[in-house]
Design a protein around this motif. Structure first.
Motif, mmCIF file in Angstrom:
data_model
loop_
_atom_site.group_PDB
_atom_site.id
_atom_site.type_symbol
_atom_site.label_atom_id
_atom_site.label_comp_id
_atom_site.label_asym_id
_atom_site.label_seq_id
_atom_site.Cartn_x
_atom_site.Cartn_y
_atom_site.Cartn_z
ATOM 1 N N SER A 234 0.797 -1.229 0.000
ATOM 2 C CA SER A 234 0.000 0.000 0.000
ATOM 3 C C SER A 234 0.833 1.284 0.000
ATOM 4 O O SER A 234 0.324 2.342 -0.360
ATOM 5 N N PHE A 235 2.109 1.202 0.399
ATOM 6 C CA PHE A 235 2.964 2.398 0.402
ATOM 7 C C PHE A 235 4.139 2.246 -0.567
ATOM 8 O O PHE A 235 5.137 2.960 -0.472
ATOM 9 N N VAL A 236 3.999 1.322 -1.514
ATOM 10 C CA VAL A 236 5.016 1.112 -2.545
ATOM 11 C C VAL A 236 4.515 1.780 -3.818
ATOM 12 O O VAL A 236 3.512 1.367 -4.392
ATOM 13 N N ASN A 237 5.222 2.812 -4.261
ATOM 14 C CA ASN A 237 4.726 3.628 -5.364
ATOM 15 C C ASN A 237 5.906 4.200 -6.149
ATOM 16 O O ASN A 237 6.852 4.717 -5.558
ATOM 17 N N GLY A 238 5.838 4.085 -7.477
ATOM 18 C CA GLY A 238 6.895 4.634 -8.316
ATOM 19 C C GLY A 238 8.178 3.840 -8.282
ATOM 20 O O GLY A 238 9.232 4.326 -8.692
ATOM 21 N N SER A 239 8.113 2.588 -7.843
ATOM 22 C CA SER A 239 9.326 1.798 -7.644
ATOM 23 C C SER A 239 9.543 0.815 -8.787
ATOM 24 O O SER A 239 8.662 0.562 -9.606
#
Length: 250
Positions: A234-239
Motif C-alpha cells: 500500500s505504500f510502494v509507489n513509483g518503484s
C-alpha cells in the motif's frame, strides 16, 4: 483468512502464456475476477479455461482501438478496475548495424506504445487507490549484446511510472514496475530454437550469470506481482521491483 484480492477486478494483458498466465491464475486464486488478453485466440481461450473466473478478450495491445474495446467491456460488466497488470510485450535481439525500422516499430509498439495506451485507456476506470503494474526487465538496467532496442523500450517503462505517480497523485493510484530476470517461460526457450539441447544450454548459460545460480520460475514472478497488486504494498509507489536472483545488482 481473507484472500488478498477478494472481489477485486483485475486486468492482465499478455495473459495467455508465461508470466502473464501464471500471474492471472494466482490473482484468481486470491479472489480476483480476472480479464486476460492475448493476440492469439485459441491460445487465449485455452489459458482462460485454466483460470477460475477469467474472461478472455482478444487484444493486440499495440492497437489502441482494441484496448478501447477491452475497457468498454470491463466498464459494461463491472464499472471499474482495481488491478491493472500491463504485461503484454516482447521483442527480438539484434546488434547495432542490423536493426531495421521494422524491428524498432515492433519492439517499441509492443512494449512502449502498448503499455502507455493500456494504462491511459484504463485510466478513467481505475478505482481510487488502484494498483498498476508494468512488466519491465532487468534489460532496462544492464547491458547485453544485441539487446539495445529491447533494453531501451523497458527503460522507458521506468520513466513512465516516475512521472505518472505525479500526474494522478490526487487519486492515490500506485504505479510500479516489476522487472524479472531470466524466467523459465516458452518465450525464453524460443530464443534458443526448437532443439531441447539448445534450450538447456541457454538455461545453463543464463543461470551462470545469476548469483542464485538458476533462472526464475514464473510462479516466483507472479508472487511479486501479487505483492504489488495487494494492500501489502500500500505504500510502494513509483518503484522498480527486481525479481532476478540478484543479476542486476552485480
Amino acid at each position: 483468512m481473507s484472500r488478498k484480492l477478494e472481489n477485486k477486478i483485475a486486468v492482465v494483458t499478455g495473459g495467455s502464456s508465461g508470466i502473464g498466465l501464471v500471474t492471472a491464475r494466482l490473482f484468481a486464486e486470491e479472489g480476483a475476477l480476472v480479464y486476460i488478453t492475448g493476440r492469439r485466440k485459441a491460445e487465449l481461450e485455452q489459458a482462460a479455461d485454466s483460470i477460475a473466473h477469467a474472461t478472455p478478450v482478444q487484444v493486440d495491445s499495440s492497437h489502441p482501438e482494441q484496448l478501447a474495446r477491452l475497457m468498454a467491456q470491463v466498464e459494461a460488466e463491472h464499472g471499474h478496475i482495481d488491478v491493472l497488470f500491463a504485461n503484454a510485450g516482447g521483442g527480438s535481439l539484434k546488434p547495432l548495424g542490423a536493426i531495421t525500422e521494422a524491428d524498432y516499430d515492433d519492439i517499441f509498439g509492443r512494449n512502449v506504445k502498448g503499455s502507455l495506451f493500456t494504462v491511459q485507456t484504463a485510466l478513467p476506470l481505475l478505482a481510487d487507490h488502484a494498483s498498476v503494474i508494468l512488466t519491465g526487465s532487468i534489460a532496462g538496467s544492464i547491458g547485453q549484446p544485441g539487446c539495445s532496442i529491447y533494453s531501451a523500450s523497458k527503460a522507458a517503462l521506468r520513466a513512465f511510472v516516475r512521472n505518472w505517480i505525479l500526474d494522478v497523485k490526487d487519486r492515490g493510484i500506485r504505479f510500479n514496475v516489476l522487472s524479472p530476470g531470466a524466467t523459465h517461460t516458452p518465450a525464453l526457450l524460443e530464443l534458443a530454437g526448437p532443439e531441447a539441447s539448445a534450450q538447456q544450454a541457454l538455461l545453463k548459460r543464463m543461470s551462470s550469470l545469476i548469483p542464485l545460480g538458476r533462472v526464475a520460475a514464473p510462479e516466483e514472478i507472479a508472487r511479486a506481482a501479487l505483492f504489488l497488486a495487494s494492500d501489502d504494498a500500500s505504500f510502494v509507489n513509483g518503484s522498480e521491483l527486481f525479481v532476478d536472483g540478484g543479476q542486476a545488482q552485480i
